[in-house]
Design a protein around this motif. Structure first.
Motif, mmCIF file in Angstrom:
data_model
loop_
_atom_site.group_PDB
_atom_site.id
_atom_site.type_symbol
_atom_site.label_atom_id
_atom_site.label_comp_id
_atom_site.label_asym_id
_atom_site.label_seq_id
_atom_site.Cartn_x
_atom_site.Cartn_y
_atom_site.Cartn_z
ATOM 1 N N ARG A 77 -6.093 1.563 -4.130
ATOM 2 C CA ARG A 77 -5.147 2.239 -3.223
ATOM 3 C C ARG A 77 -3.770 1.588 -3.194
ATOM 4 N NH1 ARG A 77 -8.450 4.257 2.085
ATOM 5 N NH2 ARG A 77 -10.182 5.202 0.960
ATOM 6 N N SER A 78 -3.719 0.301 -3.531
ATOM 7 C CA SER A 78 -2.417 -0.386 -3.426
ATOM 8 C C SER A 78 -1.713 -0.510 -4.768
ATOM 9 C CB SER A 78 -2.606 -1.769 -2.792
ATOM 10 O OG SER A 78 -3.473 -2.553 -3.564
ATOM 11 N N PRO A 115 0.815 -1.207 0.000
ATOM 12 C CA PRO A 115 0.000 0.000 0.000
ATOM 13 C C PRO A 115 0.847 1.255 0.000
ATOM 14 C CG PRO A 115 -0.412 -1.341 1.927
ATOM 15 C CD PRO A 115 0.830 -1.840 1.289
ATOM 16 N N GLU A 172 -11.846 -0.826 -4.182
ATOM 17 C CA GLU A 172 -11.239 0.390 -3.601
ATOM 18 C C GLU A 172 -9.844 0.092 -3.044
ATOM 19 O OE1 GLU A 172 -10.945 4.310 -2.546
ATOM 20 O OE2 GLU A 172 -12.545 3.382 -3.738
#
Lengths: 351, 180
Positions: free
Chosen positions: B178-179, A349, B174
């Protein structure tokens, strides 16, 4: 009957003579001179990582032979303990190298050993007797040695004493006051032979004579700069001098990365559980697996206390101090890697 | 009649419970309609996201490392067994070797038990890591979508109307975004 008694006495005499001969052979192992490059590995296995390379002409003490492998020591090593080994070599490789030159005989190796020992003890005796004094201009004391790996300088001649600073591999230092396998370490330009002026103490086996050092040299720098970590703190180390002068290295290519200790924690409820040491290495990208293995091994060597089962957990820059570590390593008593794994998930992330 | 502490407390709280039920029954229908409930299946989040896949790969690597240790230990036990069963051993030697074998076999069993425990712990850590990342997404989805509660435990949910309440896919999308 008389013949039997005679034979018995003869046998006893033979045994006693052998024992005396052995006792006279005060050293241990054998000293070899490498006639070519010989790879020293972390474990006695072809698959184990190379921890150093012996150069042509370099002398090593060899012992603990098993399955064609043997542990390698500093020729001046006096303590016969496998935990003090620099690594392992294939005996055939070392012997084939030694055959090219005159093969080292037991007595010649003993001589080398004796001379190394006598030289060393003379130095230490001298060191013990001579009061600290100012050397004449240009006169040097001790000798210049090079750290063959990243190593800790400590406040005393013991692993449990306070950490003073980190010495990067390839760093030249002046050493003197050799005692119990520890050197007092000085700035290489130090002219005053005074223990008060020493940076601290370091293990002799990691400090090799300059001519024997086979790794990459490190640029000379003042005591407070270069790659030497002068402080160990829970927060990421930030020394303006260091960041300005330290060459920008990519941790993926290098195993000489500085680190700071974030915490050391044991489990009081499980006394047999390992003590967990969390460190943050100064790398924002993950090093290669091989480099990481070397890094954790060096950290273990520098940070482990006597008899401690130390688990090293490595975090990268920018990672949550209390979060999952990137890499985890556990070790055998003798410093070999027992378990090693890493978690790519913590890199995913983007923050 | 003997009353347990539990039954005493039931009597004490009964009026309170009735009051709460009354509040719910008398509450305006509009307010109740706004109380949306969602559900997310953590296992699917793990299976269907890049983050989850990476965590699974990490776990597989960890399991392989533990297997390697177990195999080494098993090989040592096998060697000791062979030595203990060798022919022509003196009784003393045989006893000594059998003792060694017993000790090593016990250590091996302990290692296997520790490995199983460690693997479970690592799995939990990795799952928690992924779910913690998912929580941030959940919170945002919950606020935007007006969800009062989002369940993440499949065992606690008897029925899920997938069309209206299952947010797993949205969370996974989602999270993947984000990653990247």
């Amino acid at each position: 009957m008389r013949r039997a008694v005679f034979l018995l006495i003869f046998a006893l005499l033979a045994v006693t003579t052998a024992a005396v001969a052995q006792a006279k052979d005060a050293g241990w192992g054998r000293v070899y001179t490498a006639s070519g490059k010989v790879t020293v590995r972390e474990n006695p296995s072809e698959g184990a990582i190379a921890v150093r390379v012996l150069k042509r002409g370099q002398k090593v003490r060899v012992d603990f032979e098993s399955d064609g492998w043997a542990a390698v020591f500093d020729p001046a090593e006096t303590v016969r303990a496998e935990t003090r080994a620099q690594g392992y070599v294939r005996l055939a490789e070392l012997r084939s190298g030694a055959q090219a030159e005159p093969a080292p005989r037991a007595d010649s190796s003993e001589k080398q050993e004796k001379s190394a020992k006598s030289g060393k003890s003379a130095t230490s005796e001298k060191a013990a007797k001579k009061p600290p004094q100012k050397a004449a201009q240009g006169q040097e004391f001790g000798e210049i040695r090079v750290a063959d790996r990243k190593m800790a300088i400590r406040a005393g001649r013991d692993k449990d004493t306070d950490f003073v600073r980190l010495l990067q591999a390839g760093r030249r230092v002046r050493v003197d006051f050799h005692e119990d396998g520890w050197f007092a370490i000085f700035d290489p330009d130090e002219k005053v032979r005074d223990l008060k002026r020493a940076w601290g103490y370091g293990r002799d086996k990691y400090l090799v004579p300059e001519k024997d050092y086979a790794g990459q040299p490190q640029p000379e720098a003042s005591a407070s700069t270069a790659g030497d970590a002068t402080a160990k703190s829970a927060a990421p180390r930030e020394t303006p001098d260091a960041s300005a002068q330290k060459p920008k290295h990519n941790a993926a290519d290098s195993d000489t990365v500085a680190y700071s200790v974030l915490g050391r924690q044991g489990d009081s409820l499980r006394p047999l559980a390992p003590v967990v040491l969390r460190v943050r290495i100064e790398a924002s990208t993950a090093p290669t697996t091989e480099a990481l293995r070397k890094i954790v091994r060096e950290i273990w060597k520098a940070e482990r206390r006597k008899g401690e089962d130390l688990q090293v957990e490595v975090l990268l820059q920018g990672m949550d101090k209390a979060g999952l570590a990137y890499a985890v390593a556990r070790f055998y008593e003798d410093g070999r890697l027992k378990e090693f794994w890493w978690r790519d998930v913590v890199l995913l992330p983007k923050r | 009649m003997y009353q347990t502490p539990m039954s005493r407390s039931n009597i004490f709280f009964a009026p309170c419970f009735l009051a709460v039920m009354l509040v719910f029954l008398l509450a305006p229908p509009a307010a109740l309609a706004e109380q949306k409930i969602g559900f997310v299946n953590p296992q699917r989040v793990v299976n269907e996201t890049r983050l989850g896949q990476s965590a699974k790969a990490d776990l597989a690597r960890y399991v392989a490392e533990k297997d390697r240790l177990a195999k080494e230990s098993a090989a040592q036990v096998a060697t000791l067994r062979k030595e203990a069963e060798a022919h022509g051993l003196s009784p003393q030697d045989r006893t000594r070797r059998e003792d060694l074998l017993r000790r090593k076999a016990a250590q091996h069993e302990q290692l296997l038990a520790e490995n199983a425990r460690d693997i479970k712990a690592e799995e939990t850590k990795l799952l928690q890591y992924v779910m913690r990342k998912a929580e941030a997404v959940l919170e945002e989805l919950g606020k935007k979508g007006g969800y009062a509660i989002i369940f993440t435990d499949p065992a606690s949910v008897g029925y899920v109307d997938k069309a209206s309440t299952d947010l797993t896919e949205r969370v996974a999308r989602e999270l993947d975004g984000r990653s990247k």
